[in-house]
Design a protein around this motif. Structure first.
Motif, PDB file in Angstrom:
ATOM      1  N   ALA A 143       0.837  -1.196   0.000  1.00 44.59           N
ATOM      2  CA  ALA A 143       0.000   0.000   0.000  1.00 44.59           C
ATOM      3  C   ALA A 143       0.874   1.249   0.000  1.00 44.59           C
ATOM      4  CB  ALA A 143      -0.907   0.003   1.229  1.00 44.59           C
ATOM      5  N   ALA A 144       0.252   2.377  -0.278  1.00 47.46           N
ATOM      6  CA  ALA A 144       0.953   3.646  -0.135  1.00 47.46           C
ATOM      7  C   ALA A 144       1.350   3.793   1.333  1.00 47.46           C
ATOM      8  CB  ALA A 144       0.047   4.800  -0.566  1.00 47.46           C
ATOM      9  N   ALA A 145       2.549   4.314   1.569  1.00 46.03           N
ATOM     10  CA  ALA A 145       3.012   4.483   2.948  1.00 46.03           C
ATOM     11  C   ALA A 145       2.140   5.491   3.690  1.00 46.03           C
ATOM     12  CB  ALA A 145       4.475   4.907   2.969  1.00 46.03           C
ATOM     13  N   THR A 146       1.778   6.572   3.014  1.00 44.62           N
ATOM     14  CA  THR A 146       0.874   7.600   3.560  1.00 44.62           C
ATOM     15  C   THR A 146       0.045   8.142   2.399  1.00 44.62           C
ATOM     16  OG1 THR A 146       2.272   9.551   3.169  1.00 44.62           O
ATOM     17  CG2 THR A 146       2.669   8.312   5.228  1.00 44.62           C
ATOM     18  N   PRO A 147      -1.005   8.914   2.685  1.00 45.03           N
ATOM     19  CA  PRO A 147      -1.784   9.508   1.591  1.00 45.03           C
ATOM     20  C   PRO A 147      -1.183  10.816   1.055  1.00 45.03           C
ATOM     21  CG  PRO A 147      -2.844   9.944   3.693  1.00 45.03           C
ATOM     22  CD  PRO A 147      -1.651   9.069   3.992  1.00 45.03           C
ATOM     23  N   GLN A 173       4.607   0.610   1.069  1.00 46.16           N
ATOM     24  CA  GLN A 173       4.834  -0.087   2.328  1.00 46.16           C
ATOM     25  C   GLN A 173       4.202  -1.472   2.297  1.00 46.16           C
ATOM     26  OE1 GLN A 173       2.942   1.314   6.106  1.00 46.16           O
ATOM     27  NE2 GLN A 173       5.084   1.574   6.706  1.00 46.16           N
ATOM     28  N   ILE A 174       4.953  -2.453   2.761  1.00 49.27           N
ATOM     29  CA  ILE A 174       4.410  -3.800   2.920  1.00 49.27           C
ATOM     30  C   ILE A 174       3.643  -3.793   4.230  1.00 49.27           C
ATOM     31  CG2 ILE A 174       4.985  -6.224   3.308  1.00 49.27           C
ATOM     32  CD1 ILE A 174       7.432  -5.716   1.439  1.00 49.27           C
ATOM     33  N   ARG A 175       2.364  -4.104   4.153  1.00 48.99           N
ATOM     34  CA  ARG A 175       1.502  -4.061   5.337  1.00 48.99           C
ATOM     35  C   ARG A 175       0.947  -5.431   5.703  1.00 48.99           C
ATOM     36  NH1 ARG A 175      -1.746   1.518   4.982  1.00 48.99           N
ATOM     37  NH2 ARG A 175       0.078   2.868   4.866  1.00 48.99           N
ATOM     38  N   ASN A 192      10.216   4.422  -5.601  1.00 44.70           N
ATOM     39  CA  ASN A 192      11.648   4.134  -5.640  1.00 44.70           C
ATOM     40  C   ASN A 192      12.160   3.688  -4.272  1.00 44.70           C
ATOM     41  OD1 ASN A 192      11.927   6.463  -4.123  1.00 44.70           O
ATOM     42  ND2 ASN A 192      12.761   7.692  -5.793  1.00 44.70           N
ATOM     43  N   ARG A 193      11.206   3.442  -3.375  1.00 51.26           N
ATOM     44  CA  ARG A 193      11.545   3.019  -2.019  1.00 51.26           C
ATOM     45  C   ARG A 193      10.409   2.163  -1.466  1.00 51.26           C
ATOM     46  NH1 ARG A 193      13.956   3.662   2.535  1.00 51.26           N
ATOM     47  NH2 ARG A 193      12.881   4.407   4.369  1.00 51.26           N
ATOM     48  N   ILE A 194      10.771   1.170  -0.624  1.00 49.19           N
ATOM     49  CA  ILE A 194       9.773   0.308  -0.014  1.00 49.19           C
ATOM     50  C   ILE A 194      10.129   0.122   1.464  1.00 49.19           C
ATOM     51  CG2 ILE A 194      10.910  -1.849  -0.665  1.00 49.19           C
ATOM     52  CD1 ILE A 194       8.054  -2.952  -1.334  1.00 49.19           C
ATOM     53  N   THR A 195       9.122   0.139   2.320  1.00 51.58           N
ATOM     54  CA  THR A 195       9.339   0.019   3.758  1.00 51.58           C
ATOM     55  C   THR A 195       8.407  -1.031   4.346  1.00 51.58           C
ATOM     56  OG1 THR A 195       7.723   1.738   4.315  1.00 51.58           O
ATOM     57  CG2 THR A 195       9.992   2.474   3.930  1.00 51.58           C
ATOM     58  N   LEU A 196       8.683  -1.387   5.598  1.00 51.34           N
ATOM     59  CA  LEU A 196       7.818  -2.306   6.335  1.00 51.34           C
ATOM     60  C   LEU A 196       8.119  -2.167   7.818  1.00 51.34           C
ATOM     61  CD1 LEU A 196       9.727  -4.902   7.375  1.00 51.34           C
ATOM     62  CD2 LEU A 196       9.600  -5.445   4.954  1.00 51.34           C
ATOM     63  N   ARG A 197       7.248  -2.761   8.619  1.00 53.20           N
ATOM     64  CA  ARG A 197       7.456  -2.853  10.061  1.00 53.20           C
ATOM     65  C   ARG A 197       7.339  -4.323  10.440  1.00 53.20           C
ATOM     66  NH1 ARG A 197       3.786   1.907  12.618  1.00 53.20           N
ATOM     67  NH2 ARG A 197       4.538   0.949  14.552  1.00 53.20           N
ATOM     68  N   VAL A 198       8.202  -4.770  11.330  1.00 49.52           N
ATOM     69  CA  VAL A 198       8.234  -6.169  11.743  1.00 49.52           C
ATOM     70  C   VAL A 198       8.547  -6.214  13.237  1.00 49.52           C
ATOM     71  CG1 VAL A 198      10.664  -6.422  11.051  1.00 49.52           C
ATOM     72  CG2 VAL A 198       9.222  -8.448  11.228  1.00 49.52           C
TER      73      VAL A 198
END
Length: 174
Positions: free
Chosen positions: A77-81, A90-92, A123-129
């Motif tokens: 998903a989009a990290a923020t709107p 962002q991987i959710r 050009n960037r991807i994030t996640l929380r674990v």
């Protein structure tokens, strides 16, 4: 692990709802979940805040002559709107069916997510674990994610405080 046909990844469709919901419930664990275990009546898997378009589905045939089954999913998903953050996805969520573990479904889903994020202009991807989810953290690190921050004691699970780890990576071509 049963012998599987080659895994493939495709976009989710509304018809996947029941199978994805069952996969989500069957893989629930405090290793990765911060919400209590799901109980009936179950919430819909897809909804306004989590539409099918945000999901990639891994499929495989579990046994000879069988029909393709959902082996896993990844929510991207989009990290923020915010327009200023539109370059980040962002991987959710990432889940792999017990019968498909060890066959590379998680890695295949991550790599498909990189391609999909690039297609969407990221050009960037994030996640929380969760910090104690060592198998997931090892997978993410092996796919180029680095720890970019930690929220110490962010969650209280099973009688102890657990850190929330923020990871990210560039999607620039190597």
């Amino acid at each position: 692990m049963a012998a599987l046909s080659p895994l493939s990844v495709r976009p989710a469709t509304p018809a996947d709802e029941a199978e994805l919901a069952e996969l989500d419930r069957s893989t629930w664990s405090t290793l990765h979940a911060v919400l209590p275990p799901p109980v009936p009546p179950y919430e819909p898997f897809f909804g306004e805040r989590h539409p099918p378009e945000e999901f990639l589905v891994a499929e495989a045939v579990e046994s000879a002559g069988g029909a393709p089954r959902v082996a896993g999913y990844l929510r991207l998903a989009a990290a923020t709107p915010l327009a200023s953050n539109a370059h980040v996805r962002q991987i959710r969520g990432l889940a792999v069916a017990t019968w498909a573990r060890g066959a590379g479904a998680g890695r295949l889903l991550l790599r498909a997510a990189f391609d999909e994020a690039r297609r969407l202009g990221a050009n960037r991807i994030t996640l929380r674990v969760l910090a104690h989810n060592e198998p997931a953290r090892a997978l993410y690190a092996s796919e180029g994610f680095a720890v970019e921050g930690v929220f110490p004691g962010e969650f209280f699970l099973n009688g102890r405080y657990v850190d929330d780890v923020c990871m990210g990576r560039s999607l620039d071509p190597a």
